[in-house]
Design a protein around this motif. Structure first.
Motif, PDB file in Angstrom:
ATOM      1  N   GLN A 100      37.847  41.145  41.813  1.00 48.02           N
ATOM      2  CA  GLN A 100      36.711  42.085  42.367  1.00 48.02           C
ATOM      3  C   GLN A 100      35.488  42.049  41.391  1.00 48.02           C
ATOM      4  OE1 GLN A 100      37.142  44.217  44.591  1.00 48.02           O
ATOM      5  NE2 GLN A 100      35.071  44.994  44.369  1.00 48.02           N
ATOM      6  N   ARG A 101      35.573  41.538  40.062  1.00 50.58           N
ATOM      7  CA  ARG A 101      34.231  41.448  39.393  1.00 50.58           C
ATOM      8  C   ARG A 101      33.702  40.116  39.861  1.00 50.58           C
ATOM      9  NH1 ARG A 101      37.452  39.851  33.898  1.00 50.58           N
ATOM     10  NH2 ARG A 101      35.593  38.797  33.359  1.00 50.58           N
ATOM     11  N   ILE A 102      34.298  39.256  40.402  1.00 50.57           N
ATOM     12  CA  ILE A 102      33.381  38.043  41.122  1.00 50.57           C
ATOM     13  C   ILE A 102      32.561  38.582  42.192  1.00 50.57           C
ATOM     14  CG2 ILE A 102      33.539  35.944  42.301  1.00 50.57           C
ATOM     15  CD1 ILE A 102      35.812  35.303  40.300  1.00 50.57           C
ATOM     16  N   VAL A 103      33.537  39.520  43.113  1.00 51.90           N
ATOM     17  CA  VAL A 103      32.947  40.008  44.533  1.00 51.90           C
ATOM     18  C   VAL A 103      31.661  40.901  43.972  1.00 51.90           C
ATOM     19  CG1 VAL A 103      33.247  41.658  46.274  1.00 51.90           C
ATOM     20  CG2 VAL A 103      34.808  39.960  45.789  1.00 51.90           C
ATOM     21  N   ASP A 104      31.642  41.703  42.663  1.00 54.79           N
ATOM     22  CA  ASP A 104      30.843  42.843  42.559  1.00 54.79           C
ATOM     23  C   ASP A 104      29.545  41.849  42.199  1.00 54.79           C
ATOM     24  OD1 ASP A 104      32.397  44.618  43.037  1.00 54.79           O
ATOM     25  OD2 ASP A 104      32.922  45.032  41.047  1.00 54.79           O
ATOM     26  N   ILE A 105      29.791  40.819  41.500  1.00 52.97           N
ATOM     27  CA  ILE A 105      28.576  39.998  41.010  1.00 52.97           C
ATOM     28  C   ILE A 105      27.869  39.496  42.016  1.00 52.97           C
ATOM     29  CG2 ILE A 105      27.716  38.246  39.533  1.00 52.97           C
ATOM     30  CD1 ILE A 105      29.838  38.999  37.541  1.00 52.97           C
ATOM     31  N   LEU A 106      28.530  38.730  43.024  1.00 55.15           N
ATOM     32  CA  LEU A 106      27.885  38.134  44.374  1.00 55.15           C
ATOM     33  C   LEU A 106      27.319  39.175  45.127  1.00 55.15           C
ATOM     34  CD1 LEU A 106      30.497  35.727  45.077  1.00 55.15           C
ATOM     35  CD2 LEU A 106      28.605  35.103  44.453  1.00 55.15           C
ATOM     36  N   ALA A 107      27.792  40.306  45.066  1.00 58.68           N
ATOM     37  CA  ALA A 107      27.185  41.469  46.020  1.00 58.68           C
ATOM     38  C   ALA A 107      25.928  42.038  45.184  1.00 58.68           C
ATOM     39  CB  ALA A 107      28.104  42.680  46.147  1.00 58.68           C
ATOM     40  N   GLN A 108      25.822  42.017  44.115  1.00 59.02           N
ATOM     41  CA  GLN A 108      24.899  42.252  43.332  1.00 59.02           C
ATOM     42  C   GLN A 108      23.442  41.299  43.340  1.00 59.02           C
ATOM     43  OE1 GLN A 108      26.089  43.560  39.460  1.00 59.02           O
ATOM     44  NE2 GLN A 108      27.165  45.161  40.273  1.00 59.02           N
ATOM     45  N   ARG A 109      23.928  40.036  43.017  1.00 56.85           N
ATOM     46  CA  ARG A 109      22.950  38.775  42.604  1.00 56.85           C
ATOM     47  C   ARG A 109      22.670  37.997  43.817  1.00 56.85           C
ATOM     48  NH1 ARG A 109      23.347  37.165  37.789  1.00 56.85           N
ATOM     49  NH2 ARG A 109      21.797  35.589  38.347  1.00 56.85           N
ATOM     50  N   GLY A 110      23.602  37.770  44.928  1.00 59.09           N
ATOM     51  CA  GLY A 110      23.566  36.951  46.092  1.00 59.09           C
ATOM     52  C   GLY A 110      24.386  35.752  45.735  1.00 59.09           C
ATOM     53  N   ASN A 111      23.943  34.626  46.553  1.00 59.44           N
ATOM     54  CA  ASN A 111      24.783  33.401  46.261  1.00 59.44           C
ATOM     55  C   ASN A 111      24.633  32.571  44.968  1.00 59.44           C
ATOM     56  OD1 ASN A 111      24.894  33.844  49.070  1.00 59.44           O
ATOM     57  ND2 ASN A 111      23.492  32.274  49.606  1.00 59.44           N
ATOM     58  N   LEU A 112      25.700  32.290  44.367  1.00 62.92           N
ATOM     59  CA  LEU A 112      25.670  31.982  42.771  1.00 62.92           C
ATOM     60  C   LEU A 112      26.580  30.542  42.756  1.00 62.92           C
ATOM     61  CD1 LEU A 112      25.880  35.154  40.854  1.00 62.92           C
ATOM     62  CD2 LEU A 112      24.073  33.846  41.245  1.00 62.92           C
ATOM     63  N   GLN A 113      26.231  29.990  41.872  1.00 63.73           N
ATOM     64  CA  GLN A 113      27.021  28.707  41.315  1.00 63.73           C
ATOM     65  C   GLN A 113      28.226  29.103  40.430  1.00 63.73           C
ATOM     66  OE1 GLN A 113      24.884  25.684  39.530  1.00 63.73           O
ATOM     67  NE2 GLN A 113      25.322  24.098  41.061  1.00 63.73           N
ATOM     68  N   ILE A 114      29.144  28.222  40.498  1.00 66.33           N
ATOM     69  CA  ILE A 114      30.292  28.521  39.628  1.00 66.33           C
ATOM     70  C   ILE A 114      30.023  28.667  38.128  1.00 66.33           C
ATOM     71  CG2 ILE A 114      30.916  26.078  39.305  1.00 66.33           C
ATOM     72  CD1 ILE A 114      33.969  26.928  39.405  1.00 66.33           C
ATOM     73  N   ASN A 115      28.888  27.982  37.742  1.00 66.25           N
ATOM     74  CA  ASN A 115      28.798  27.728  36.146  1.00 66.25           C
ATOM     75  C   ASN A 115      28.034  29.254  36.133  1.00 66.25           C
ATOM     76  OD1 ASN A 115      29.504  25.280  35.735  1.00 66.25           O
ATOM     77  ND2 ASN A 115      27.596  24.397  36.032  1.00 66.25           N
ATOM     78  N   THR A 116      27.242  29.829  36.638  1.00 65.07           N
ATOM     79  CA  THR A 116      26.812  31.223  36.545  1.00 65.07           C
ATOM     80  C   THR A 116      27.714  32.090  36.792  1.00 65.07           C
ATOM     81  OG1 THR A 116      24.529  30.129  37.501  1.00 65.07           O
ATOM     82  CG2 THR A 116      25.151  32.641  37.447  1.00 65.07           C
TER      83      THR A 116
END
Length: 374
Positions: free
Chosen positions: A321-337
């Motif tokens: 869920q933490r990953i989903v929340d961050i992707l929702a807020q920030r858009g597409n991201l790389q694994i290192n980010t």
């Protein structure tokens, strides 16, 4: 003496113990959770960490090295140099995930070594006008697209120093990773730039005071340059050179690598062209290409304000869920980010992202970007 100072002393001492090396030292610290406990419980190491033998335990009985470490810490404190131990919050978290990460680093400056966007620019020491212009143009354009990026290089002649100076000229933070201790600057001709970098960036090294810039230290330095960044950009390189080693290290750390192409007849474009030909680096033509591939388009990320509620994916774990929340807020991201943002180790992040793919929650795009499916 504070607990933090004790950990710093034992971390420094551990780097000097013969026969252990970078990988061994990291394994010991991770196994015991601190350098202090590596020394404190040295007689029990073979019981607590598989594969550790009595020879290592005996080597850790080294009062002279601890005394040398205390002397080093005194120098650091006197000169206001940060001593970053392995579990220090300011230690570069991207680097921590690399197998041969150093257990201690020394840093003077004000840069955030865990900034959201970090790249390194490397290349030949014999930069041509083409390479020099690429540094200036790329970082000028990158500043407009991603103004918070941290630029890392090695303070060497050629592309390195041009990358640092172009970063400063464009108001970007820049860090030089050194192949020697912080009691000197090499080459001395770059001292003024190094001093300027202390106000907007800084100087980083794993080497103790008195360490000279010997040839093998530069190879060791390159792994830090590659490991602490999201991406490596090779500007110009001959068919052989240190920048190609950095590119290989970046690939081994599963980081993105890019190279600017050049004419096939140009000596200092041969290395870049080979990287592209061998699929070891992506072809790079502009800052816009780079930002899009890396998913660093800050403006579009800010505009995207999608809110994903937990009940849309009721079977997600807390970390998912933490990953989903961050992707929702920030858009597409790389694994290192995602690793930096969530503080989830990269090996665990890989497994979680795979699970999210299987659940149909995310998908992988070109350039290793993860997109939320909603």
């Amino acid at each position: 003496m504070t607990d933090n100072e004790e950990e710093q002393i034992y971390s420094i001492a551990l780097t000097m113990v013969p026969g252990i090396g970078h990988i061994g030292a990291k394994r010991l610290v991770e196994g015991m959770k601190s350098a202090t406990d590596v020394f404190r419980y040295r007689k029990e190491l073979s019981e607590r960490i598989p594969g550790v033998n009595e020879r290592i335990s005996a080597a850790l009985d080294c009062p002279s090295l601890i005394a040398r470490a205390e002397q080093e810490l005194g120098f650091l404190q006197k000169n206001r140099i940060q001593c970053l131990t392995y579990y220090d919050e300011a230690y570069p978290s991207r680097l921590r995930e690399c197998e041969d990460a150093p257990v201690v680093l020394f840093f003077k400056g004000n840069a955030d070594l865990n900034a959201l966007h970090i790249l390194n620019m490397v290349g030949t020491r014999h930069a041509t006008d083409y390479g020099t212009q690429l540094c200036a143009t790329f970082l000028r354009d990158l500043k407009a697209l991603c103004p918070d990026v941290l630029v890392v290089s090695g303070l060497a002649y050629g592309i390195d120093i041009n990358a640092h100076r172009s970063a400063l000229d464009n108001g970007l933070a820049t860090v030089g990773v050194l192949a020697h201790g912080l009691d000197r600057i090499y080459p001395s001709l770059h001292r003024k730039t190094a001093v300027d970098m202390l106000d907007r960036g800084g100087l980083l090294t794993e080497f103790l005071v008195g360490t000279t810039p010997d040839k093998h230290n530069f190879v060791s330095r390159n792994r830090i340059v590659a490991g602490m960044c999201d991406a490596t950009i090779v500007i110009e390189s001959a068919a052989k050179g240190g920048s190609l080693i950095t590119a290989e290290l970046a690939e081994s750390y599963h980081r993105d690598c890019f190279a600017f192409p050049g004419r096939v007849t140009d000596e200092y474009s041969k290395g870049c062209n080979q990287l592209i030909r061998d699929n070891k680096a992506s072809l790079l033509l502009s800052a816009e290409d780079f930002v899009q591939t890396m998913g660093w388009n800050v403006a579009s990320c800010v505009e995207k304000t999608v809110n994903v509620q937990r009940d849309l994916f009721p079977d997600l774990s807390g970390e998912e869920q933490r990953i989903v929340d961050i992707l929702a807020q920030r858009g597409n991201l790389q694994i290192n980010t995602l690793v930096v943002e969530t503080d989830i180790p990269v090996h665990k992040m890989n497994a979680i992202l795979f699970e999210l793919e299987m659940k149909g929650v995310v998908r992988v795009l070109a350039g290793g970007m993860y997109q939320l499916l909603i």
